[in-house]
Scaffold this motif. Structure first.
Motif, PDB file in Angstrom:
ATOM      1  N   MET A  93       0.537  -1.474   0.026  1.00 32.92           N
ATOM      2  CA  MET A  93       0.322   0.127   0.011  1.00 32.92           C
ATOM      3  C   MET A  93       0.978   1.545  -0.110  1.00 32.92           C
ATOM      4  N   TYR A  94       1.589   1.149   0.924  1.00 32.82           N
ATOM      5  CA  TYR A  94       2.735   2.676   0.698  1.00 32.82           C
ATOM      6  C   TYR A  94       3.438   3.392  -0.417  1.00 32.82           C
ATOM      7  N   PRO A  95       4.158   2.540  -0.876  1.00 27.93           N
ATOM      8  CA  PRO A  95       4.922   2.830  -1.898  1.00 27.93           C
ATOM      9  C   PRO A  95       4.160   2.917  -3.556  1.00 27.93           C
ATOM     10  N   ILE A 141       3.325  11.510  -5.898  1.00 31.25           N
ATOM     11  CA  ILE A 141       4.878  12.057  -6.653  1.00 31.25           C
ATOM     12  C   ILE A 141       5.125  11.915  -8.443  1.00 31.25           C
ATOM     13  N   ALA A 142       4.533  11.810  -8.615  1.00 30.70           N
ATOM     14  CA  ALA A 142       4.218  10.887 -10.109  1.00 30.70           C
ATOM     15  C   ALA A 142       3.482  12.346 -10.851  1.00 30.70           C
ATOM     16  N   LEU A 150      11.691   3.384  -1.598  1.00 28.69           N
ATOM     17  CA  LEU A 150      13.291   3.931  -2.403  1.00 28.69           C
ATOM     18  C   LEU A 150      13.237   3.119  -3.890  1.00 28.69           C
ATOM     19  N   ILE A 151      12.777   1.280  -3.625  1.00 35.00           N
ATOM     20  CA  ILE A 151      12.975   1.046  -4.369  1.00 35.00           C
ATOM     21  C   ILE A 151      11.430   0.577  -5.619  1.00 35.00           C
ATOM     22  N   VAL A 152      10.714   1.297  -5.029  1.00 34.84           N
ATOM     23  CA  VAL A 152       9.597   1.187  -5.939  1.00 34.84           C
ATOM     24  C   VAL A 152      10.133   2.560  -7.101  1.00 34.84           C
ATOM     25  N   LEU A 153      10.105   3.597  -5.819  1.00 29.43           N
ATOM     26  CA  LEU A 153      10.542   5.134  -6.820  1.00 29.43           C
ATOM     27  C   LEU A 153      11.258   5.032  -7.808  1.00 29.43           C
ATOM     28  N   SER A 154      12.373   4.552  -7.194  1.00 32.37           N
ATOM     29  CA  SER A 154      13.430   4.392  -7.942  1.00 32.37           C
ATOM     30  C   SER A 154      13.658   3.910  -9.719  1.00 32.37           C
ATOM     31  N   LEU A 212      11.140   7.971 -10.581  1.00 34.67           N
ATOM     32  CA  LEU A 212      10.388   9.338  -9.602  1.00 34.67           C
ATOM     33  C   LEU A 212      11.292   9.265  -8.600  1.00 34.67           C
ATOM     34  N   PRO A 213      11.318  10.828  -8.264  1.00 36.70           N
ATOM     35  CA  PRO A 213      12.761  10.866  -7.288  1.00 36.70           C
ATOM     36  C   PRO A 213      12.128  10.866  -5.927  1.00 36.70           C
ATOM     37  N   VAL A 214      13.516  10.053  -5.148  1.00 39.82           N
ATOM     38  CA  VAL A 214      13.262   9.697  -3.398  1.00 39.82           C
ATOM     39  C   VAL A 214      12.851  10.451  -2.579  1.00 39.82           C
TER      40      VAL A 214
END
Length: 464
Positions: A349-351, A358-359, A398-402, A406-408
């Motif tokens: 859920m969180y990522p 953020i997108a 961190l893993i999902v956004l990178s 997307l900027p972490v």
């Protein structure tokens, strides 16, 4: 003057501990003692914050003393995680009728954990859309900026690892290092080592039955000692929950919650939907979800206050085996795997919510089919190896956004409410592992229905 006030605060905690001890001597149920500790902790923490205010020296010193009980209890649980996981899995494999059962059990547990994490991601996406969450709406203060810079530094630790490299990281190269819990995948590494030992004993039994029998007796004796230690530690649960909840409430950033109230509300709505989804899965396999709920609430209460999936493993295993009727081997594997794989709250859920928030800041529409499919698949893959302690959600984000480009740093905007949301996430993580164990046992015919339906099983066994 300050020392006198701190002494009064400590005496207040001791008085409540005395009340819980009195309840135990009066043979009141374990569940009632746990919820007394939970409720009293909330009231005590709220009173401390109202009197002294967040960040005051008196409050800081008071919570330091309370941590002897709260964090001390969590430390005791963490102390027994590795020996419990190791000896339980070895014993479980030794007692398997067929070695082929091990593959089926592992496949079902991991399959359920990962698939529910992907569903949790979809629920998180839906909550972000429903509440119209957008990172541009949040103002960044000094703490948030510092947090963002720290996340960018941590990104360097994970962004260069490919998926195969992450899988390889699960394999133990130094089991003694993993016994210390130094890596985020240490629990899985210990599980893998224990499975190898168990399989080796099955092979030894065919070639040298006498040595295999001797080793089995040693494992059984060690298991009995470890379970006795577990019994002694779990008796402290009401006291640990009392102190943990008092500290959590006392240090809650009310101003931060008010400012980011929409995100907090969206997060808990999503977590509630995920929890209902879990109960529907239980019902879908012919089990009473209310019976299940009644038996797991004490475990979820501790997970909520401790914010540690790994620390909840002993409680998790005991509840699955003794209250839900899950086979011992399945319970051990589900609790162990669930502490680092497929965590629905932290890795699902969180990522997903962060990615959708953020997108738009980088000109990406998060609701296109291409973005959503890629996001859910990445979350499913990256849900392996999330640390089962506080901070695991950050690692997953961190893993999902990178991976999504997307900027972490923008994830640091939520630092003021991180602890509050993490409590709910951890409870959902632990519940998912218990659901995986229960459903796997049900599918493979290893669920004791009589124990599951026994309303007194929780009192007789979890209270110890």
């Amino acid at each position: 003057m300050n020392s006198m006030l701190i002494t009064v605060n400590i005496l207040a905690l001791l008085a409540i501990i005395g009340l819980i001890i009195w309840m135990q001597r009066k043979h009141l149920s374990f569940t009632k003692r746990v919820f007394t500790g939970l409720g009293a902790g909330i009231l005590l923490g709220a009173a401390l914050q109202a009197i002294y205010g967040t960040g005051s020296d008196i409050l800081t010193q008071t919570t330091d003393w309370y941590s002897i009980v709260g964090r001390g209890y969590v430390s005791l649980l963490m102390m027994i995680v590795v020996p419990l996981v190791m000896v339980s899995i070895i014993q479980s494999i030794i007692n398997l009728e067929k070695s082929s059962e091990l593959g089926k059990i592992s496949a079902w547990i991991i399959g359920i954990l990962v698939s529910t994490a992907m569903v949790a991601a979809l629920i998180g996406i839906g909550a972000a859309a429903l509440f119209d969450l957008n990172a541009e709406q949040i103002e960044a203060g000094h703490a948030e900026t510092d947090r963002g810079l720290l996340l960018e530094e941590k990104l360097g630790e994970v962004e260069n690892l490919s998926t195969p490299q992450k899988i390889v990281s699960f394999i133990p190269s130094n089991i003694f290092l993993d016994m210390t819990g130094q890596r985020s995948t240490s629990v899985i590494a210990v599980v893998i080592f224990s499975m190898i030992v168990g399989i080796a004993v099955l092979g030894l039994r065919r070639k040298n039955p006498e040595q295999a029998e001797m080793f089995t007796k040693i494992v059984n004796a060690f298991y009995a000692v470890v379970m006795r230690i577990v019994t002694l530690v779990l008796r402290l649960t009401p006291f640990g929950i009392l102190a943990l909840m008092a500290n959590t409430v006392a240090n809650t950033d009310v101003a931060g919650i008010m400012e980011l109230g929409k995100f907090v509300l969206a997060s808990y709505v999503a977590l509630l939907v995920i929890f209902v989804f879990h109960l529907l899965l239980i019902a879908g396999f012919g089990l009473n979800p209310l019976t299940y709920l009644r038996k797991v609430i004490p475990v979820l209460g501790f997970a909520f206050t401790s914010r540690s999936s790994a620390g909840t493993i002993p409680l998790n295993i005991q509840a699955q085996k003794n209250s839900l009727g899950v086979d011992s081997g399945i319970a051990n594997m589900a609790a162990s795997f669930g502490a680092t794989i497929g965590q629905n709250g932290c890795a699902g859920m969180y990522p997903a919510m962060l990615a959708v928030m953020i997108a738009p800041t980088v000109g990406i529409d998060p609701f296109t089919p291409e973005f959503l499919i890629k996001l859910v698949l990445i979350i499913g893959i990256s849900s392996f190896g999330v640390a089962g302690v506080g901070g695991g959600a950050t690692f997953a984000a961190l893993i999902v956004l990178s991976s999504m480009g997307l900027p972490v740093a923008l994830a640091g905007l939520l630092i003021s409410i991180e602890a509050l949301i993490d409590m709910g996430r951890t409870a959902v993580n632990v519940n998912d592992s218990m659901v995986a164990g229960t459903l796997t046992a049900r599918i493979l015919g290893k669920l004791n229905i009589k124990t599951f339906q026994d309303k007194n099983a929780i009192e007789e066994n979890v209270s110890l």
